[in-house]
Design a protein around this motif. Structure first.
Motif, short mmCIF file in Angstrom:
data_model
loop_
_atom_site.label_atom_id
_atom_site.label_comp_id
_atom_site.label_asym_id
_atom_site.label_seq_id
_atom_site.Cartn_x
_atom_site.Cartn_y
_atom_site.Cartn_z
N MET A 193 0.81 -1.27 -0.07
CA MET A 193 0.07 0.23 -0.08
C MET A 193 0.86 1.27 0.00
O MET A 193 0.54 2.32 -0.57
CB MET A 193 -1.07 -0.04 1.26
CG MET A 193 -1.94 -1.11 1.21
SD MET A 193 -2.88 -1.34 -0.37
CE MET A 193 -3.96 0.09 -0.03
N LEU A 196 2.08 2.12 -3.17
CA LEU A 196 0.85 2.67 -4.15
C LEU A 196 0.85 4.18 -3.70
O LEU A 196 -0.14 4.77 -4.17
CB LEU A 196 -0.33 1.85 -4.02
CG LEU A 196 -0.16 0.45 -4.69
CD1 LEU A 196 -1.37 -0.36 -4.01
CD2 LEU A 196 -0.30 0.59 -6.16
N ILE A 280 -6.46 -3.19 -5.00
CA ILE A 280 -5.06 -2.69 -5.90
C ILE A 280 -5.27 -2.91 -7.22
O ILE A 280 -4.85 -2.13 -7.96
CB ILE A 280 -4.04 -3.60 -5.23
CG1 ILE A 280 -3.81 -3.51 -3.66
CG2 ILE A 280 -3.02 -3.61 -6.13
CD1 ILE A 280 -3.01 -4.30 -2.96
#
Lengths: 405, 377
Positions: A193, A196, A280
């Protein structure tokens, strides 16, 4: 006028046309003669039970609640929900101590964590296994999941300030397994995460999703947990956050079982409860974020779809996500229950059935001979690792090892 | 999520199209709302026409063995139906006099196989019949709930215990030149059929039971396995809830499970089946295609939809989605350019070109696939 609006039952048992497809796909029927089968235990039995609760049959406890009957039903009958709802409604027997222990995944985790090295050492011992087998009817072939000395909650709590620095945020429902047994999966999730550009928060306080409580006849406790979790999730959703999970079973339980079985209204938060791989994949697809993969990553991966993920219908997100990794050779394994079904396979009386159910899958894994198996479910992982010797990794952990550090 | 082709329906038509397109290198998803008409499959690919070799090759690649021979198939009620391509389970006969003497064997308590009907019909054609029953200790538990004595449950036991049944039949057998058994063998692996044929002292014929069809289930599993092995995505137990259709082009669809995650594709194939599979729907006043509201030709007057004699050919079976000559369905008279309708959703509207039933499913799938592969829509 739509007459069905007024006549349909809660789990639409009257839509059943007796085609027996559910029985053909039930993993328990071929291995356990005492189980009446999903058609008999579900819609057929329901019309009798509605007449007289006398017709409730204790053999309904052999249902795995894997939901495969619902996935194949051409008429949309919620066969497994009918069976589980009947157990909740009519079975007033007290669960055994063993079942209470297996069901209380969070309590046992809290208890074991401070003594993790000792507990892990103990449960790994042949003598302990024999003792557990003899006194609690927990099958001696099973390896107990290892407990971690430090909880994931504590680990992420110590990093809350650095996580808060990210502009975008999600909340993470880690579940008992990540918290007590495999914090590494949670850490892998945070790594992905963060890569990202998204920070990860804990919910204000989460409780066990309750799936094992439902399975072991403790629906009252499960309902309390569900009410607590829905309230905690609502706070996150109100703050504009999605709630992501790495466990496919916790996801199914909180999205579907809360309203269907526990009668806990989750309508305000349901759409924000998402499996991490789905979130995702969609983020990458939208082009709003990218992941940088390591050069030279190579893996031959065989993917097993857990039954509850198949019921959610979201297996394609995990698969497509893995296929995005350069250097991955992907094989889809045939749809087949692994046989563990949470706490079911740990019980001595179910051990043989559990192994027989999973056998076609074990055989296929051995013949595909991948570098490792991928799967979104923690209990499938225990079962497949014990039964095949192959390592089983969560797609999020695979992503974490394939992206640049 | 973007695919080259998205197929709505995971029955024989949808799987055939999906396998062919994956073989051609496309990225394909199939949305399958529960199980389908394969569960009622008699094992006879009716009206295969000129596509016989192509069908046999497609199935062979999926591990499904077929039997290409012109003749007659013995049906569960004792009637005969013409066949030219069947699953290996089915024996095809040149004439209705299929033997001098036949031994019909059933399992005690199995009510989905009608030996007496078969015997009556065969005796008319000059075959002397004897009906006998076998029972195995391994099957006794099925009796606790009579509704569980079904083809699939017996077949699961037979995969393991077929040799015991063969031993019992050898005791029952006298001088018959044919032994007739219900189709309850080879749920996962059809090799048991040959083993039984070899082990018995007469020719063996496996005759269909009431649903579910054991050969149909096995075939469905093998076709799905083939599709997934080729890299196809099979969305089991999901239902298409809406389609975005603008100016004669479908851009995406939504499904119940995927909700906001739309499925995009260059081509869409509607293989959603007939009335039973809800590809076609009816109300007291209309017949309609529920997903896109495609055009269907049917008489206005409801009494013209059916004939009162139940056993006559029924007009409603002819109703189906109207298409142009390239299988693009019509919406308000205009073809939807990147959508194809195949299989039972066509009803009997294309009987002359593609036949009926299994033949229709596969041949119309081939036709759509060839147009997509040709790149000329």
């Amino acid at each position: 006028m739509n007459l069905q609006e007024y006549t349909a039952s809660a789990h639409n048992f009257e839509e059943c046309m007796k085609c027996t497809v559910c029985t053909a796909y039930c993993p328990v029927v071929p291995v356990n003669p005492r189980y009446p089968g999903p058609k008999q235990a579900g819609p057929d039995g329901e019309r009798l039970r509605l007449k007289d609760p006398y017709f409730f049959n204790q053999a309904l406890k052999y249902c795995l609640n894997c939901k495969r009957c619902e996935v194949v039903c051409p008429s949309g009958v919620k066969v497994a929900d009918i069976i589980q709802a009947a157990r909740i409604k009519y079975d007033h027997s007290q669960p055994k101590l063993r079942d209470r222990m297996l069901a209380s995944t969070d309590f046992m985790g809290r208890l074991a964590r401070p003594f993790a090295p000792i507990v892990n050492g103990m449960t790994g011992l042949g003598a302990t296994k024999v003792l557990l087998d003899a006194t609690f009817a927990i099958d001696k072939h099973r390896s107990f999941p290892k407990y971690s000395g430090r909880s994931f909650e504590g680990w992420l709590g110590r990093r809350s300030r650095e996580q808060a620095k990210f502009e975008k945020q999600v909340a993470y429902f880690h579940g008992c397994y990540v918290n007590y047994n495999n914090p590494q999966l949670g850490k892998d999730f945070v790594k992905v995460m963060n890569a990202l550009g998204i920070g990860v928060q804990l919910l204000e306080k989460e409780k066990c999703c309750g799936v094992a409580l439902i399975a072991n006849g403790m629906s009252g406790k499960a309902r309390k947990n569900a009410e607590h979790n829905v309230a905690a999730i609502k706070k996150a959703v109100d703050a504009g956050l999605n709630v992501l999970l790495t466990s496919s079973t916790c996801t199914l339980t909180m999205r579907e079982e809360y309203p269907e079985l526990l009668k806990v209204d989750n309508s305000g938060v349901r759409d924000s409860i998402l499996l991490a791989t789905r979130y995702i994949y969609q983020l990458l697809e939208s082009g709003k974020a990218t992941l940088k993969f390591k050069e030279g990553y190579r893996a031959r991966i065989a993917y097993h779809t857990p039954c509850h993920l198949e019921k959610l219908g979201w297996g394609l997100f995990s698969c497509e996500l893995l296929k995005l990794i350069p250097g991955v050779e992907f094989t889809m394994l045939d749809s087949n229950c692994c046989g563990i079904s949470g706490t079911y396979g740990f019980k001595k009386e179910n051990y043989e059935a559990s192994q027989a159910i999973g056998k076609p899958l074990f055989d296929q894994i051995k013949s595909v001979n991948p570098d490792f198996v991928a799967c979104d479910c923690e209990t499938c992982k225990w079962q497949l690792e014990m039964s095949t010797g192959y390592t089983v990794k969560h797609p999020i952990s695979i992503l974490a090892e394939a992206i640049e550090d | 999520m973007k695919f080259d082709t998205v197929i709505i329906g995971g029955g024989l038509a949808g799987l055939t199209a999906g396998i062919c397109l994956q073989e051609a290198g496309q990225k394909v998803a199939i949305v399958s709302a529960g199980q389908n008409a394969m569960y009622f499959f008699s094992g006879n690919f009716e009206s295969v026409g000129p596509a016989r070799e192509r069908i046999a090759a497609l199935f062979a690649a999926a591990g499904v063995r077929t039997n290409a021979a012109d003749g007659l198939q013995l049906m569960p009620m004792g009637s005969f139906r013409p066949a030219s391509l069947t699953l290996e389970d089915v024996t095809v006969y040149p004439e209705e006099h299929i033997a001098e003497k036949a031994l019909i064997v059933n399992f005690t308590g199995f009510h989905d196989f009608y030996g007496t009907f078969i015997a009556e019909a065969l005796e008319k054609a000059g075959t002397a019949c004897r009906i006998r029953f076998v029972r195995l200790a391994e099957m006794e538990h099925l009796r606790t709930s009579p509704s569980e004595m079904r083809s699939v449950n017996i077949a699961r036991l037979m995969d393991e215990h077929w040799e015991k049944v063969v031993a019992d039949i050898r005791v029952l057998h006298k001088d018959e030149d044919l032994i007739i058994l219900p189709q309850v063998f080879g749920l996962k692996d059809a090799s048991v059929l040959d083993k039984i044929r070899t082990a018995l002292p007469a020719r063996v014929s496996f005759v269909g039971t009431m649903p579910p069809s054991v050969p149909g289930i096995r075939t469905q599993m093998l076709l799905r396995h083939r599709f997934e092995l080729l890299g196809g995505m099979f969305l089991m137990g999901d239902t298409v809830t809406s389609g975005a259709l603008h100016e004669g082009v479908v851009s995406s669809i939504t499904t119940r499970n995927l909700d906001t995650a739309r499925l995009f594709a260059d081509h869409f194939i509607l293989a959603s089946g007939g009335y039973f599979s809800k590809g076609l729907a009816t109300s007291p006043t209309k017949v309609y295609e529920p997903l896109f509201g495609l055009d269907i030709d049917y008489p206005e007057n409801r009494s013209d939809w059916y004939r009162e004699d139940f056993f006559q050919d029924q007009p409603y079976m002819d109703f189906g989605v109207k298409t142009d000559d390239r299988l693009h369905p019509l919406k308000d008279g205009e073809p939807v350019k990147n959508l194809f309708a195949i299989g039972s959703v066509l009803g009997n509207t294309r009987k002359e070109e593609y036949g009926t039933a299994a033949g229709l499913a596969i041949r119309s799938a081939f036709a759509a696939v060839d147009i997509i592969k040709g790149g000329n829509l």
